[in-house]
Design an enzyme around this catalytic site. Structure first.
Site, mmCIF file in Angstrom:
data_model
loop_
_atom_site.group_PDB
_atom_site.id
_atom_site.type_symbol
_atom_site.label_atom_id
_atom_site.label_comp_id
_atom_site.label_asym_id
_atom_site.label_seq_id
_atom_site.Cartn_x
_atom_site.Cartn_y
_atom_site.Cartn_z
ATOM 1 C CB VAL A 196 48.978 49.286 -18.968
ATOM 2 C CG1 VAL A 196 48.081 50.521 -19.248
ATOM 3 C CG2 VAL A 196 50.004 49.997 -18.318
ATOM 4 C CB SER A 232 46.367 44.121 -20.932
ATOM 5 O OG SER A 232 46.720 42.743 -21.097
ATOM 6 C CE LYS A 233 52.902 43.920 -25.975
ATOM 7 N NZ LYS A 233 52.061 43.316 -27.050
ATOM 8 C CB ALA A 234 53.344 43.159 -18.922
ATOM 9 C CG ASP A 286 55.714 41.244 -27.212
ATOM 10 O OD1 ASP A 286 56.430 41.235 -28.224
ATOM 11 O OD2 ASP A 286 55.125 42.529 -27.062
#
Length: 726
Positions: A187, A238-240, A298
């Site tokens: 996202v 953003s992040k996954a 992460d």
């Protein structure tokens, strides 16, 4: 006939090859339950069921559990409708003859009419209609790529909104990947964005089902927090989040599946963002513009993953492969080694102590308690910085980590604390003989020790509390009162959030309302880490690995200076506005992020209309943002090495943060959105005029005191006065 047989054989060969990358639910559907569907249709159906889970479960968690959704749409009497929707998807993205918007609309309405007529079950009707919506909200897919690892969909974010959901900011874009034993969301809140990839591996089927329901919301929340934090850099947030099914596996099997999932997920993202002959031939693109995104490591991502991802990005033709994932061992800036996050945290602590408690930490003694161990990144480095900056003035009266806690009302022994940091040891290794009167070490090997550790952050009295480790939501709406003493005063009047989400939004507000606790929010206090990662991306684009490595000590030193500068500018603004306008500090932190991001977005749109010549005039803003050595070495090659979109974003974010930090959030808020960019650019010209005036004044004959006063006034409000905007 031969051609038909050949086509059938090729399809069979392709489907067999695909089967090793299919998730068990797809395998079961296409090889056992409904073999006539074929692999492609089966994959589309199970992917859509996964996408629907977080959307529909908010309406009814039981009727729309993950198992029930798949069971409903693949029932014998309904599966033909699921197949028809999968065919619609395949026709929409058929590279030989994609379905036009008009034909898509016509066929969608036709399918809806049939479903309305033939499906009597309301939940089933809702699911099929949502599947049709997913087709309409998919902008790109790799379904026709022969060598793909997983199925990828670039989604219009509006599809993820649940009925009756409280309105919230809409992301810029979503990528969803559906592969063997994993599902992943990426996202992002801006066209060019950066954020970490985390791997989630629940240990039980129940936990897995729970994680599946809120996987998207977790990804959204983390990306949004990153967007607030990324205000000073060219990349948006953003992040996954990759949810991997390793339930019941051995450690070796679990690790194997995790590494495979990282590869499959990142390769699927590359399918949807690279522009190569293969993707042009096999992917139909309704996005209509090139997309640029960057990943970072992460939870559970290891160095081997980073190396593989960067290498693969190069093989796949990504424009700047070395920048595709940050924290590459040799060409990165190790956050723990250089203490980058803690350097920023300490600036906020310093400014807050002066403003809130009227303590000058360089001259006065103060007390602090910390969660996170001496062996942790943020806590360990914060200890080093506290001693470096303030020596014995800083008294650490309590530290808690996973192994226990150490407390001393007179301050824990600095020599012993630094020994633990240097040797990477947790707090239960603290030598009890180094304790002063009233001090104690509690270990979690006793019930009493666990209790002492768990409530240290509430119980121990200190001027400031720095959560620099610990679980998210530790202080929440149900337990925030434990942070208060029996008389209602707080155990610490100041909290500087080194760790993300340690205190929930509701608890922050209640602590402020009921006890006046001043809290510097995580998206401000620990932003130095993301700024560092952004500089790593710039370095990966502008410099070769050898150039970076040869100049690393100087570049790192300059990055640290930049981190102090960005942290101090925001900290001073936050407390200036807090003292002038009131309100709670965490809310002000969001307002600052919102003002910078709004200005950046408005400027980015405006800059797209600029001529190349006018854009060139603004390039010094980007150059000034970079560490000097990096700029000196390669800024003359910026156009050939850095994507044009990135340069535009960099100029916009640099000008936006300059404007907000100098003039304040009210200045931005009072401007109509359509005038924001114009005023920002005029401001830049006015600032240049003010600098010329200041230079002229320097050489004018007048008493020093008067000259200094005029220079101060020009510096404080000259540009704004020249604009005539108040």
């Amino acid at each position: 006939g031969a051609t038909g047989d050949e086509a059938t054989f090729n399809l069979l060969k392709q489907e067999l090859k695909r089967s090793k990358w299919l998730t068990p639910s797809t395998m079961q559907l296409v090889y056992e339950k409904q073999p006539w569907l074929g692999v492609r249709r089966g994959e589309i159906i199970t992917a859509m069921c996964t996408i629907m889970h977080p959307i529909m479960s908010k309406q009814n968690a039981i009727a729309f559990s993950k198992g029930n959704i798949l069971e409903t749409v693949t029932k014998d009497r309904y599966v033909n409708h699921a197949a028809a929707i999968a065919d619609l998807f395949l026709d929409r993205f058929n590279p030989k003859e994609p379905l036009s918007d008009r034909d898509l609309e016509e066929r969608s309405e036709g399918l809806k009419a049939i479903i309305d007529n033939e499906v009597e079950d309301t939940p089933a009707q809702e699911l099929f209609n949502k599947m049709i919506d997913i087709v309409k909200h998919t902008l790109k897919t790799n379904i026709y790529m022969n060598n793909r690892y997983a199925l990828g969909l670039r989604l219009d974010p509006k599809i993820m909104v649940s009925e009756g959901e409280t309105p919230r900011d809409t992301p810029f874009g979503i990528i969803f990947a559906h592969g063997r034993r994993f599902d992943g969301y990426h996202v992002r809140f801006r066209d060019i964005a950066r954020g970490g990839m985390r791997l989630v591996t629940p240990s039980t089927p129940e936990q897995f089902s729970l994680e599946s329901a809120h996987q998207y919301d977790e990804c959204y929340g983390l990306a949004y927090a990153q967007q607030l934090k990324n205000k000073d850099i060219p990349e948006g947030g953003s992040k996954a989040v990759v949810l991997i099914d390793t339930v019941g596996m051995s450690t070796k099997g679990r690790d194997f599946v995790m590494r495979k999932s990282v590869k499959a997920f990142t390769d699927t993202i590359l399918d949807l963002v690279v522009d190569t002959d293969e993707t042009k031939e096999e992917i139909v693109d309704f996005v209509g513009k090139k997309e640029v995104l960057y990943l970072g490591p992460d939870e559970q991502v290891i160095p081997e993953d980073i190396d593989w991802v960067i290498k693969r990005a190069g093989q796949r033709g990504y424009d700047t492969p070395a920048a595709f994932m940050s924290s590459k061992p040799r060409a990165g800036i190790n956050h723990k080694e250089y203490g980058v996050t803690s350097e920023g945290v300490n600036v906020y602590l310093d400014v807050a102590l002066k403003h809130v408690l009227k303590i000058n930490p360089k001259e006065d003694s103060f007390t602090v308690k910390i969660t996170g161990g001496p062996d942790g990144d943020v806590a360990g480095n914060e200890l080093k910085i506290l001693f470096r900056e303030y020596g014995d003035n800083a008294k650490v009266v309590g530290i808690a980590d996973g192994t226990g806690c150490a407390e001393d009302p007179n301050g824990l022994d600095w020599g012993e604390l630094l020994r633990l940091v240097e040797n990477n040891l947790p707090i239960d290794c603290f030598d009890p003989t180094k304790l002063k009167e009233g001090g104690a070490v509690h270990k979690v090997d006793t019930e009493e020790g666990v209790k002492a550790r768990n409530n240290m952050h509430n119980r121990v009295q200190a001027d400031a509390f720095i959560p620099a480790g610990g679980r998210p939501n530790t202080i929440n709406i149900h337990n925030y009162e434990h942070f208060l003493n029996t008389d209602g005063t707080p155990s610490s009047p100041l909290i500087v959030e080194g760790a993300n989400l340690f205190v929930t939004d509701e608890a922050r507000q209640l602590l402020f309302d009921e006890a006046g606790v001043i809290i510097v929010k995580d998206s401000s206090a620990n932003k130095a880490g993301v700024i560092t990662s952004s500089y790593e991306i710039c370095a990966a684009m502008l410099l070769s690995e050898d150039e970076f490595f040869e100049n690393k000590p100087q570049i790192v030193s300059e990055v640290l200076d930049k981190l102090h500068q960005y942290a101090r500018m925001e900290a001073e603004l936050l407390f200036r506005e807090f003292e002038n306008y009131g309100g709670s500090l965490p809310q002000l932190s969001k307002v600052v992020s919102g003002a910078v991001n709004a200005a950046t977005d408005a400027l980015t749109v405006a800059l797209e209309t600029f001529s190349d010549e006018d854009k060139e005039k603004l390039l010094p803003l980007f150059r000034a943002h970079l560490p000097k050595t990096m700029a000196d070495l390669a800024f003359d090659k910026v156009h050939e090495r850095v994507p044009a979109q990135y340069i535009t974003n960099a100029v916009a974010s640099c000008l936006a943060s300059k404007l907000v930090y100098k003039e304040g959030t009210k200045f931005i808020e009072t401007l109509p959105e359509e005038k924001l960019a114009d005023v920002a650019l005029r401001y830049l010209e006015a600032e240049h005029e003010v600098e010329l005036l200041k230079s002229a004044l320097e050489s004018t004959e007048m008493p020093d005191k008067e000259k200094e006063s005029i220079l101060k006034l020009l510096d404080a409000g000259g540009a704004r006065a020249a604009l005539g905007v108040f």
